[in-house]
Design an enzyme around this catalytic site. Structure first.
Site, PDB file in Angstrom:
ATOM      1  N   ARG A 173      49.475  41.870  59.085  1.00 54.47           N
ATOM      2  CA  ARG A 173      50.033  41.827  57.721  1.00 54.47           C
ATOM      3  C   ARG A 173      50.936  40.602  57.545  1.00 54.47           C
ATOM      4  NH1 ARG A 173      54.433  44.583  56.160  1.00 54.47           N
ATOM      5  NH2 ARG A 173      54.058  46.220  57.698  1.00 54.47           N
TER       6      ARG A 173
ATOM      7  N   LYS B 189      35.833  33.275  44.377  1.00 54.97           N
ATOM      8  CA  LYS B 189      34.931  32.466  43.566  1.00 54.97           C
ATOM      9  C   LYS B 189      34.388  31.287  44.390  1.00 54.97           C
ATOM     10  CE  LYS B 189      36.301  35.567  40.667  1.00 54.97           C
ATOM     11  NZ  LYS B 189      37.373  35.416  39.718  1.00 54.97           N
TER      12      LYS B 189
END
Ligand SMILES: *Cc1c(COP(=O)(O)O)cnc(C)c1O
Length: 403
Positions: free
Chosen positions: A68, A218
């Site tokens: 994390r 993307k």
């Protein structure tokens, strides 16, 4: 790995072009003989001594303490993205929205004022218009093309200006240099969502923007297979944003970080083809009698084409156009596409198309769509790397379906 605790660019690394950086920008992080870096599928990392453990636990953004907090695969991707955007460093998140919300929540507090655009990615608009006000942060929403309105919106407590360019639904542009020039003298932080352009086509930091955000889902991933996000910024901003990141926990899995790294290797090749295909398709569409209007910053007919030439090197995959015959004709056109896939998202290898008004019909009223600039006959397309003639043939047959 020891010298890689912090993701600064290696001091001896040459100043490579983007095409080289996507392949070798992380090579200084090499830890073994493998040509392709391993996937560090470990949530936690061991220390060899009490001293080393203390160092790992107390070094911000340590790459091998706890995933994390950071992971060696993240560090590689971050090194490349910082190179591409020309920032000191970068931070990976589990999605574009993870990058955007973590960044904004890290930098604003109750009593601050922020400025954002009327048109943003939908969830970004929600963050500024609905979420921040709940926590005592006031937002002013301005038209991105109206610099006077943006200047007039600045208050003594304005902390941050959020911009996004090009943006849905008509690919409007924001003048990045001008926004940076407004904000700099007043110590206002500028943040740009550079997803639609990619750093191969537009480098906001070089134009004066402080923090550059991405949906790495993307172009960076490039294959419509992962969701990921990135923040590119200074070391000082990154430590603040990372601190919030460890609290909000928008952590990208090591596997997805590795897929992102793999996707990045071909970014420059893909963008080159995508830029060429999209411009050719935009020009072709403009000449078709069934098409009302085409929106693409690379076209001379785009109202901000001059600005596009000033701040972009290429114009990206996203094109919007309106089909004559209204909602029904547009719906028929999109349903008739055989090669282009009927799906949201953008920037991947396959061409995707959606009927914009149909996408929002469930969540927006017709009046809301009008305000958002979404006409009932808009199509949004993300052009991929297929052969241009096949794409034209597909659009041609879909435009010529009998009604
Ligand atoms: C997709 C997108 C986002 C959100 O990214 P996710 O990876 O889907 O969370 C934000 N901004 C823009 C411009 C996008 O296209």
């Amino acid at each position: 790995m020891k010298d890689a605790a912090r993701p600064e660019t290696h001091p001896d690394k040459p100043d490579w072009h983007d095409e080289t950086a996507v392949l070798h920008g992380d090579s200084w992080l090499s830890s073994d003989a493998s040509v392709v870096p391993p996937i560090h599928y470990s949530a936690t990392f061991k220390a060899n001594s009490a001293e080393e453990f203390a160092d790992m636990a107390n070094t911000p953004r340590h790459p091998n303490f706890y995933t994390r907090y950071g992971n060696p695969v993240h560090k590689r991707v971050e090194a490349i993205l910082a190179d591409l955007e020309g920032t000191e460093t970068a931070l990976l998140t589990a999605s574009g929205m993870g990058a955007i919300s973590t960044t904004i929540l890290a930098l604003v507090s109750r009593g601050d004022h922020v400025i954002a655009q009327r048109r943003h990615y939908m969830s970004t608009s929600r963050l500024f218009e609905e979420v921040l006000p709940r926590f005592g942060v006031e937002s002013t929403i301005v038209d991105q093309t109206d610099l006077e309105a943006m200047a007039a919106a600045i208050k003594p407590n304005t902390r941050l200006i959020m911009v996004e360019t090009p943006v849905n639904p008509t690919l409007s542009l924001t003048d990045l240099r001008a926004v940076a020039a407004l904000a700099k003298p007043k110590d206002i932080i500028t943040v740009a969502d550079n997803t639609f352009a990619s750093p191969l086509n537009q480098k906001p930091h070089a134009l004066g923007i402080d923090i550059v955000l991405h949906s790495a889902t993307k172009y960076f991933g490039g294959h419509h297979d992962i969701t990921a996000g990135a923040v590119c910024c200074s070391q000082a901003h990154a430590e603040k944003i990372w601190d919030m990141h460890t609290t909000l926990g928008s952590v990208l899995s090591p596997m997805d970080a590795w897929l992102l790294l793999r996707g990045l290797r071909t970014l420059s090749l893909r963008i080159e083809r995508i830029n060429a295909n999209t411009l050719a398709l935009a020009q072709w569409l403009e000449a078709q009698p069934q098409i009302e209007r085409v929106f693409y910053p690379g076209l001379e007919s785009h109202p901000q084409h001059a600005l596009a030439l000033k701040q972009m090197r290429g114009f990206g995959a996203v094109i919007a156009f309106s089909v004559k015959g209204g909602f029904d004709a547009t719906s028929r056109f999109v349903s008739s596409l055989r090669l282009a896939t009927h799906a949201v998202s953008l920037g991947g290898v396959e061409t995707l198309a959606v009927h914009t008004a149909a996408m929002w019909a469930g969540t927006m009223t017709e009046a809301q769509m009008k305000t958002a600039g979404i006409e009932p006959n808009f199509v949004r397309m993300s052009v991929g790397v297929e052969h241009i003639d096949d794409l034209k043939s597909d659009l041609d047959q879909a435009l010529n379906q009998p009604g």
